[in-house]
Design a protein around this motif. Structure first.
Motif, short mmCIF file in Angstrom:
data_model
loop_
_atom_site.label_atom_id
_atom_site.label_comp_id
_atom_site.label_asym_id
_atom_site.label_seq_id
_atom_site.Cartn_x
_atom_site.Cartn_y
_atom_site.Cartn_z
N ARG A 99 -1.48 8.42 -11.60
CA ARG A 99 -2.87 8.54 -11.15
C ARG A 99 -3.47 9.87 -11.61
O ARG A 99 -2.81 10.92 -11.55
CB ARG A 99 -2.92 8.45 -9.62
N ASP A 100 -4.70 9.84 -12.07
CA ASP A 100 -5.43 11.04 -12.48
C ASP A 100 -5.49 12.00 -11.30
O ASP A 100 -5.87 11.61 -10.18
CB ASP A 100 -6.84 10.64 -12.93
N SER A 101 -5.12 13.25 -11.52
CA SER A 101 -5.10 14.23 -10.44
C SER A 101 -6.47 14.45 -9.82
O SER A 101 -6.59 14.91 -8.69
CB SER A 101 -4.55 15.56 -10.96
N ARG A 102 -7.54 14.11 -10.57
CA ARG A 102 -8.89 14.25 -10.02
C ARG A 102 -9.23 13.17 -9.01
O ARG A 102 -10.19 13.31 -8.24
CB ARG A 102 -9.91 14.23 -11.16
N ALA A 103 -8.45 12.09 -8.99
CA ALA A 103 -8.69 11.00 -8.04
C ALA A 103 -8.05 11.34 -6.70
O ALA A 103 -7.10 10.70 -6.25
CB ALA A 103 -8.14 9.68 -8.60
N ILE A 135 0.84 -1.20 0.00
CA ILE A 135 0.00 0.00 0.00
C ILE A 135 0.88 1.25 0.00
O ILE A 135 0.59 2.24 -0.70
CB ILE A 135 -0.95 -0.01 1.21
N PHE A 136 1.96 1.22 0.78
CA PHE A 136 2.89 2.35 0.80
C PHE A 136 3.45 2.61 -0.60
O PHE A 136 3.47 3.77 -1.06
CB PHE A 136 4.03 2.05 1.78
N LEU A 137 3.90 1.57 -1.29
CA LEU A 137 4.46 1.75 -2.63
C LEU A 137 3.42 2.31 -3.59
O LEU A 137 3.72 3.17 -4.41
CB LEU A 137 5.01 0.42 -3.15
N LYS A 138 2.18 1.83 -3.47
CA LYS A 138 1.11 2.35 -4.31
C LYS A 138 0.93 3.86 -4.09
O LYS A 138 0.69 4.61 -5.04
CB LYS A 138 -0.20 1.60 -4.00
N ARG A 139 1.06 4.30 -2.87
CA ARG A 139 0.81 5.70 -2.55
C ARG A 139 1.96 6.62 -2.96
O ARG A 139 1.73 7.81 -3.22
CB ARG A 139 0.55 5.84 -1.04
N VAL A 140 3.18 6.11 -3.02
CA VAL A 140 4.31 7.01 -3.26
C VAL A 140 4.91 6.92 -4.66
O VAL A 140 5.53 7.89 -5.12
CB VAL A 140 5.43 6.81 -2.20
N ILE A 141 4.75 5.80 -5.35
CA ILE A 141 5.29 5.69 -6.71
C ILE A 141 4.24 6.21 -7.68
O ILE A 141 3.11 5.69 -7.71
CB ILE A 141 5.67 4.23 -7.05
N PRO A 142 4.55 7.21 -8.47
CA PRO A 142 3.53 7.85 -9.30
C PRO A 142 2.79 6.91 -10.25
O PRO A 142 1.58 7.03 -10.42
CB PRO A 142 4.33 8.91 -10.07
N ARG A 143 3.51 5.98 -10.87
CA ARG A 143 2.89 5.12 -11.89
C ARG A 143 2.76 3.69 -11.37
O ARG A 143 3.13 2.73 -12.03
CB ARG A 143 3.71 5.16 -13.19
N CYS A 144 2.19 3.55 -10.18
CA CYS A 144 2.13 2.26 -9.51
C CYS A 144 0.70 1.75 -9.39
O CYS A 144 -0.21 2.49 -9.03
CB CYS A 144 2.74 2.36 -8.11
N GLY A 145 0.50 0.48 -9.70
CA GLY A 145 -0.75 -0.22 -9.43
C GLY A 145 -0.54 -1.23 -8.33
O GLY A 145 0.59 -1.63 -8.03
#
Length: 293
Positions: A280-284, A232-242
């Motif tokens: 991630r889309d900036s609107r999200a 979850i941490f990696l998802k939150r900090v890496i810009p192009r992460c799923g």
């Protein structure tokens, strides 16, 4: 047999299959080059696949000095194999120890990476468990060195996040366990002490991850407890992460759930190659629950 030569004189065994966009597979502590057979069988139909045995894993060299093993060296070794295979850039797919190496390849050598899939990656990263992880890792290293792989490998193969594999696929798990019991005991101990125990926490690399412009997929099992929060941490900090979570699954994801693993990995790589794995889309906005205006 093909070998790559590293700049510190270690030979690394590797093998290749198929043709197309390259994928290099980086194995976990409990596996080796053979761990990726279900992936080579699947992806070599349309990709140039490479798998290799890390230093400390025969038929690669097994350096006697623990100083020859480190997280940086593990990442550099991936690049040495790419060089030997004549590959400029590749998708890098790693499990556990291999997932850490894959992420560090992206941080240290981003020009060599098309994408990163890091599965089962997080052991020792949680700050509250750092001391415990180092202590238990030293005990594991000591057990391999003193009891040998034949005896202790059987114990290691039944860890809390391995029994899911055992329950789902006893035959596949038995093959995994039997191969683990043939590991070089010195190589296993040195890998545990030089790589696992000494690698930096993922949380300590937040600044570097936030600046990383590489497509990343993090994959974990929902019963691989110490990889969930780091994922979850990696998802939150890496810009192009799923972030993908496999249900009722443990640590040995590519062998435990090969069809699901392959399908998710193939879709990820296809989206990367189509230019569709963006930030991630900036609107999200994660702070927003519902839009009101």
């Amino acid at each position: 047999m093909s070998f790559a030569n590293t700049d510190d004189g270690v030979r690394l065994f590797y093998e290749t299959a198929g043709s197309g966009t390259p994928i290099i597979f980086v194995h976990e502590f409990g596996g080796s080059h053979w761990s990726w057979e279900p992936q080579l069988n699947y992806f070599s139909r349309r990709h140039h696949c490479i798998t290799f045995a890390a230093r400390g894993y025969q038929p690669s060299d097994v350096p006697a000095e623990v100083e020859k093993y480190s997280q940086k060296r593990a990442a550099d070794d991936v690049v040495a194999v790419l060089d030997a295979a004549g590959i400029d850039r590749a998708h890098v797919v790693g499990l556990s120890m291999g997932g850490f190496a894959a992420l560090h390849v992206a941080l240290q050598h981003p020009d060599r990476v098309l994408s990163v899939l890091a599965a089962g990656t997080g052991y020792g990263a949680e700050k509250q468990f750092e001391g415990y992880f180092k202590g238990i890792s030293e005990q594991v290293a000591k057990n391999f060195a003193e009891r040998g792989s034949e005896e202790f490998g059987a114990v290691y193969a039944e860890g809390a996040s391995r029994v899911q594999f055992q329950n789902k696929d006893p035959r596949g798990w038995r093959l995994f366990a039997d191969r683990l019991r043939r590991h070089d005991a010195l190589g296993a101990a040195n890998t545990m002490r030089g790589v696992q125990m000494q690698r930096p926490s993922l949380y300590d690399l937040e600044h570097e991850f936030r600046a990383l412009d590489v497509p990343v997929l993090v994959m974990t099992g929902d019963e691989d407890d110490h990889c969930i929060q780091p994922g979850i941490f990696l998802k939150r900090v890496i810009p192009r992460c799923g972030f993908a979570v496999l249900p009722k699954s443990g640590h040995t994801l590519n062998l435990e759930e090969p069809e699901m693993f392959n399908r998710m990995a193939a879709e990820f790589i296809a989206q990367v190659e189509a230019g569709r794995w963006g930030a991630r889309d900036s609107r999200a906005d994660p702070s927003q629950i519902m839009r009101t205006d």
